[in-house]
Design a protein around this motif. Structure first.
Motif, short mmCIF file in Angstrom:
data_model
loop_
_atom_site.label_atom_id
_atom_site.label_comp_id
_atom_site.label_asym_id
_atom_site.label_seq_id
_atom_site.Cartn_x
_atom_site.Cartn_y
_atom_site.Cartn_z
N MET A 220 0.81 -1.23 0.00
CA MET A 220 0.00 0.00 0.00
C MET A 220 0.84 1.27 0.00
SD MET A 220 -2.93 -0.90 2.80
CE MET A 220 -4.22 -2.10 2.51
N LYS A 221 2.05 1.18 0.48
CA LYS A 221 2.89 2.38 0.66
C LYS A 221 2.12 3.47 1.43
CE LYS A 221 5.63 1.39 -3.41
NZ LYS A 221 4.92 0.13 -3.70
N PRO A 222 1.68 3.12 2.63
CA PRO A 222 0.83 4.06 3.38
C PRO A 222 1.62 5.27 3.87
CG PRO A 222 1.47 2.24 4.79
CD PRO A 222 2.00 1.91 3.42
N VAL A 223 0.91 6.40 4.03
CA VAL A 223 1.59 7.56 4.62
C VAL A 223 1.58 7.46 6.15
CG1 VAL A 223 1.34 9.11 2.65
CG2 VAL A 223 -0.49 9.02 4.35
N TYR A 224 0.68 6.67 6.70
CA TYR A 224 0.72 6.35 8.13
C TYR A 224 -0.05 5.06 8.38
CZ TYR A 224 -3.89 8.73 8.30
OH TYR A 224 -5.19 9.11 8.08
N MET A 225 0.12 4.49 9.58
CA MET A 225 -0.72 3.35 10.02
C MET A 225 -1.75 3.89 10.99
SD MET A 225 1.66 0.03 10.60
CE MET A 225 3.09 0.66 11.44
N MET A 226 -2.83 3.18 11.18
CA MET A 226 -3.87 3.73 12.04
C MET A 226 -4.75 2.65 12.65
SD MET A 226 -6.53 4.97 9.07
CE MET A 226 -7.33 6.10 10.13
N ALA A 227 -5.39 3.02 13.77
CA ALA A 227 -6.44 2.17 14.33
C ALA A 227 -7.39 3.02 15.15
CB ALA A 227 -5.83 1.09 15.22
N SER A 228 -8.65 2.66 15.08
CA SER A 228 -9.62 3.19 16.03
C SER A 228 -9.60 2.20 17.19
CB SER A 228 -11.00 3.26 15.37
OG SER A 228 -11.99 3.45 16.35
N LEU A 229 -9.19 2.70 18.35
CA LEU A 229 -8.97 1.79 19.48
C LEU A 229 -10.15 1.85 20.45
CD1 LEU A 229 -5.24 2.79 19.91
CD2 LEU A 229 -6.07 0.59 19.08
N PRO A 230 -10.53 0.69 20.96
CA PRO A 230 -11.69 0.67 21.88
C PRO A 230 -11.35 1.30 23.22
CG PRO A 230 -10.70 -1.51 21.69
CD PRO A 230 -9.95 -0.63 20.73
N ARG A 254 8.58 2.62 14.03
CA ARG A 254 9.79 3.40 14.29
C ARG A 254 10.81 3.19 13.19
NH1 ARG A 254 13.74 4.86 18.65
NH2 ARG A 254 15.01 6.17 17.32
N GLU A 255 11.05 1.90 12.85
CA GLU A 255 12.03 1.60 11.79
C GLU A 255 11.69 2.29 10.49
OE1 GLU A 255 12.38 -2.64 10.97
OE2 GLU A 255 12.56 -2.94 13.14
N ARG A 256 10.39 2.30 10.17
CA ARG A 256 9.97 2.87 8.87
C ARG A 256 9.67 4.36 8.97
NH1 ARG A 256 8.59 -1.62 5.58
NH2 ARG A 256 9.80 -3.30 6.50
N ASN A 257 9.84 4.91 10.15
CA ASN A 257 9.45 6.30 10.42
C ASN A 257 8.01 6.57 9.99
OD1 ASN A 257 9.97 8.82 11.54
ND2 ASN A 257 10.54 9.71 9.56
N LEU A 258 7.12 5.62 10.30
CA LEU A 258 5.71 5.77 9.96
C LEU A 258 4.93 6.21 11.20
CD1 LEU A 258 4.52 2.65 7.91
CD2 LEU A 258 4.38 5.05 7.22
N ALA A 259 4.21 7.29 11.08
CA ALA A 259 3.37 7.73 12.20
C ALA A 259 2.25 6.72 12.42
CB ALA A 259 2.78 9.10 11.92
#
Ligand code: RAT
Ligand code: ZN
Length: 422
Positions: A220-230, A254-259
């Motif tokens: 996907m080459k995402p600009v960030y990762m995400m989750a809606s957390l309970p 951290r390794e990928r510098n992905l927020a």
């Protein structure tokens, strides 16, 4: 004491700020919109606007005899007609979600006043997906839409598996709620997708989850990762979701510098009969956010919270931790009263180092109203804030104004994503 600026200089400031906000292209950092390649996943047009879950929830309030199951079993056109009748014809459409439909219609047609649903349908009938996207983005002055891409979504995954073609108008974000909300189910499905895991968090299972994430980051080459957390997602803790977050997701991000975007405060399915419209709100445990910010100074967190009660504490935490970027007025907070309050509070405590808004649009045409309504408030708020600054003799030049607004409407987000912490 400083003399307040005269009404005429306020009016001039308002004009300048209004012009700059209107002219500044927006990055919409969280939406549920898709490129045309995703086919039916991209919702657009009047029937989709009317069957938005915000409006569906309001419709049930006027229809005590309407069984939710029955409504959901109808074809979309029939559902939309019932929403139109209940919320626009039988009563005036003053709620934020109803007003939003009208703002979008007005932008397309010049006037939203037609009571005929079929007339509105005719307007959208001839629009192909590509042209529709271009037109909506032009009317909203949005230059970039960040999708929400969930590898656990079987329909969406098929598109990725077939080969995704990038679209210059869109960016991707890797959504991984399922890992945190229902581990046994997530584990079974990981195995079905070919990633070997067991239900206990053994080293091999950690490896399997990491391989899954690496695969989707590469795809996907995402600009960030995400989750809606309970609301019950608390850190630190020994639960499996907490361990996945700390042992697998944090090191990889951290390794990928992905927020990592944490969206917290949705209490899922307080009224399951309403399906997508059945979610509620709960307070967030702010200690969890303090913990991740402190424990992972080399990681970056985009944070949005659903409860109004948590907004001040989020500003305070962001003051202490530069790896937290508060963003958006999410879902039940995306209405003028809260946008006004939250944006003022953030500006007063964080200055320009935050992202005031994202649209969360589920229907393409919503980007028009969500941004139009927010921009109107942003003008009011910035006139007050820059007006107060100018009273001191600190005149803000046009270049400075353009720089600041560009930050608020996207620049602060991109800068945060690029930044290396520590
Ligand atoms: O705002 C919404 O439409 C919600 O249904 C959710 O999509 C929420 O924004 C989320 O991303 O979970
Ligand atoms: Zn969302």
């Amino acid at each position: 004491m400083n003399k307040p600026s005269s009404p005429s200089s306020r009016a001039a400031l308002r004009k300048r700020i209004g012009r700059v906000i209107a002219a500044t292209p927006v990055t919409d950092m969280h939406t549920h919109l898709y490129t045309p390649r995703f086919g039916g996943l991209l919702l657009r047009g009047i029937d989709a606007l009317l069957t938005y879950h915000y409006l569906v929830a309001e419709t049930f309030r006027w229809n005590p005899d309407l069984d939710p199951e029955a409504l959901f079993s109808w074809p979309v056109g029939r559902q939309a007609a019932r929403v139109w009748q209940s919320l626009f014809i039988d009563h005036s459409p003053v709620s934020e979600s109803c007003r939003g439909v009208l703002t979008s219609l007005q932008a397309f047609k010049g006037n939203a006043g037609d009571r005929s649903l079929d007339a509105h349908r005719r307007f959208f009938a001839g629009l192909g997906a590509d042209r529709h996207i271009d037109l909506a983005m032009k009317l909203a002055n949005v230059e970039c839409l960040v999708m929400t891409n969930d590898p656990y979504d079987d329909v969406e995954r098929q598109v990725w598996d077939k080969g995704y073609k990038a679209d210059r108008r869109f960016r991707t974000a890797l959504r991984i709620d399922t890992l945190f909300t229902n581990w046994p189910n997530a584990a079974a499905r990981l195995n079905a997708m070919g990633f070997r895991v067991t239900k206990d968090l053994t080293p091999a299972t950690r490896k399997g989850i990491r391989a899954f994430l690496e695969h989707w980051i590469a795809t996907m080459k995402p600009v960030y990762m995400m989750a809606s957390l309970p609301p019950d997602f608390i850190l630190p803790s020994k639960t499996i979701p907490a361990r996945i977050f700390e042992d697998v997701v944090m090191p990889l991000a951290r390794e990928r510098n992905l927020a990592f975007a944490m969206m917290i405060g949705c209490k899922r399915q307080i009224n399951p009969a309403l399906r997508l419209a059945g979610d509620g709100v709960a307070n967030t445990d702010m200690a969890t956010i303090e913990y991740v910010a402190r424990q992972y100074p080399g990681n970056k967190f985009l944070v949005t919270l659903l409860a109004r009660e948590n907004q001040h504490a989020l500003c305070v935490i962001a003051r202490k931790f530069r790896n937290i970027l508060p963003f958006g007025c999410w879902w039940f907070l995306n209405s003028p009263v809260f946008i006004n309050e939250i944006t003022r509070m953030r500006l007063e405590w964080l200055g320009l180092s935050m992202m005031p808004q994202h649209s969360d649009a589920r229907v393409l045409d919503q980007i028009i109203y969500k941004w139009n309504h927010t921009k109107n408030i942003l003008v009011d708020v910035l006139v007050d804030k820059y007006g107060d600054v100018e009273h001191t003799g600190w005149k803000v030049g046009d270049d400075e104004l353009r720089r600041d607004v560009a930050g608020l409407l996207g620049g602060a987000f991109w800068q945060f994503l690029d930044a290396k912490m520590e």
